[in-house]
Design an enzyme around this catalytic site. Structure first.
Site, PDB file in Angstrom:
ATOM      1  N   HIS A  69       0.824  -1.206   0.000  1.00 46.37           N
ATOM      2  CA  HIS A  69       0.000   0.000   0.000  1.00 46.37           C
ATOM      3  C   HIS A  69       0.864   1.265   0.000  1.00 46.37           C
ATOM      4  CE1 HIS A  69       0.995   0.838   4.214  1.00 46.37           C
ATOM      5  NE2 HIS A  69       0.863  -0.472   4.417  1.00 46.37           N
ATOM      6  N   ARG A 108      -5.942   0.877   4.165  1.00 47.96           N
ATOM      7  CA  ARG A 108      -4.810   1.434   3.425  1.00 47.96           C
ATOM      8  C   ARG A 108      -4.475   0.589   2.201  1.00 47.96           C
ATOM      9  NH1 ARG A 108      -3.173  -0.604   8.367  1.00 47.96           N
ATOM     10  NH2 ARG A 108      -1.287  -1.883   8.513  1.00 47.96           N
ATOM     11  N   GLU A 156      -1.555  -6.984   7.582  1.00 44.29           N
ATOM     12  CA  GLU A 156      -0.204  -6.736   8.087  1.00 44.29           C
ATOM     13  C   GLU A 156       0.062  -7.603   9.313  1.00 44.29           C
ATOM     14  OE1 GLU A 156       2.785  -6.310   8.000  1.00 44.29           O
ATOM     15  OE2 GLU A 156       3.139  -4.165   7.728  1.00 44.29           O
ATOM     16  N   VAL A 204      -0.707   7.163   7.259  1.00 46.40           N
ATOM     17  CA  VAL A 204      -0.471   8.241   8.223  1.00 46.40           C
ATOM     18  C   VAL A 204       0.411   7.756   9.372  1.00 46.40           C
ATOM     19  CG1 VAL A 204      -2.564   9.512   7.627  1.00 46.40           C
ATOM     20  CG2 VAL A 204      -2.675   7.729   9.380  1.00 46.40           C
ATOM     21  N   THR A 239       2.020  -0.052  13.116  1.00 44.82           N
ATOM     22  CA  THR A 239       0.639   0.007  12.640  1.00 44.82           C
ATOM     23  C   THR A 239      -0.084  -1.314  12.818  1.00 44.82           C
ATOM     24  OG1 THR A 239       1.445   1.544  10.960  1.00 44.82           O
ATOM     25  CG2 THR A 239      -0.821   0.776  10.741  1.00 44.82           C
ATOM     26  N   GLY A 240       0.464  -2.374  12.260  1.00 46.69           N
ATOM     27  CA  GLY A 240      -0.159  -3.680  12.404  1.00 46.69           C
ATOM     28  C   GLY A 240      -1.578  -3.718  11.869  1.00 46.69           C
ATOM     29  N   HIS A 291       0.719  -5.604   2.535  1.00 44.70           N
ATOM     30  CA  HIS A 291       1.498  -4.842   3.511  1.00 44.70           C
ATOM     31  C   HIS A 291       2.939  -5.336   3.533  1.00 44.70           C
ATOM     32  CE1 HIS A 291      -2.348  -3.319   5.148  1.00 44.70           C
ATOM     33  NE2 HIS A 291      -2.770  -4.499   4.723  1.00 44.70           N
TER      34      HIS A 291
END
Length: 235
Positions: free
Chosen positions: A12, A63, A90, A16, A24-25, A185
């Site tokens: 992706h 995302r 992810e 942010v 993020t995971g 991811h």
């Protein structure tokens, strides 16, 4: 003449949380403005390369989904069927999800952060099952058995869900002649690249998957890589 199949893997666009250097995971954050530009550029590069796809796969995280939307629009392929699946999510970073790398490093040290990010078997501290961030509270995963939902994952744990999904769902589509795009991811794609290229557990720590850069594989009839290349703009 032996068959040659194309496969495109795409991480992706920048999110942010990527901008803020946060873990993020499975946290469902959107693309940054730059991330949207990266997705559009990826679509243009694929179109200019003369590539096409008949079927797309993405994770259940927006995302990746938004990146696929933008790519499909750039390629005039909005109509192409899409399979969205948690197996391409992810890596789940457990209790450190949402925290910055610097914050975590201040507590446990930079070496431990590096192992959690790049190691193959290193497992971040898990989420408490009662933590509201646990995926069991997310309706996207309500039909999955509780034991399938991670509270933390190593890269090996990601491989344990990505590779079976590849074998069961993606590989048969490619063998049937369908042109496939996978939008996912960094760690999910590292797990798949490790499998395709036969990379060692130690060697995968050196593999980086940039945001928004298409990775094109040419595969033989046994889906073994003949070539691998990144599509980038030439200035």
């Amino acid at each position: 003449m032996k068959s040659v199949f194309n496969l495109v893997l795409l991480r992706h666009g920048q999110s942010v949380y990527n901008v803020e250097r946060r873990f993020t995971g499975w946290t469902d954050v959107g693309l940054s403005p730059l991330g949207e530009e990266e997705a559009a550029r990826a679509g243009r590069l694929l179109r200019m390369e003369g590539l096409d796809f008949d079927l797309a796969f993405s994770s259940l995280l927006k995302r990746a989904i938004k990146t696929l939307w933008i790519v499909s629009e750039e390629m005039n392929l909005e109509w192409v069927p899409v399979c969205k699946t948690w197996e391409l999510n992810e890596r789940h970073y457990g209790a450190i999800q949402g925290r910055t790398r610097d914050e975590v490093a201040a507590e446990v040290g930079a070496d431990q952060v590096r192992l959690w990010r790049r190691g193959y078997r290193d497992l971040p501290p898990p989420l408490d099952p009662e933590d509201p961030r646990h995926p069991r509270f997310d309706r996207r995963y309500r039909d999955l058995p509780l034991e399938a939902l991670p509270s933390s994952e190593s890269l090996k744990g990601v491989s344990d869900r990505v590779v079976p999904f590849w074998e069961k769902r993606i590989a048969p589509e490619i063998r049937s002649g369908r042109r496939v795009l996978v939008v996912s991811h960094g760690n999910a794609l590292r797990a798949l690249v490790k499998h395709l290229d036969g990379i060692s557990d130690d060697g995968i720590s050196k593999v980086e998957i940039p945001t928004g850069v298409p990775l094109l594989y040419e595969l033989d009839s046994e889906l073994r890589p003949l070539s691998r290349s990144r599509l980038v703009e030439v200035e």
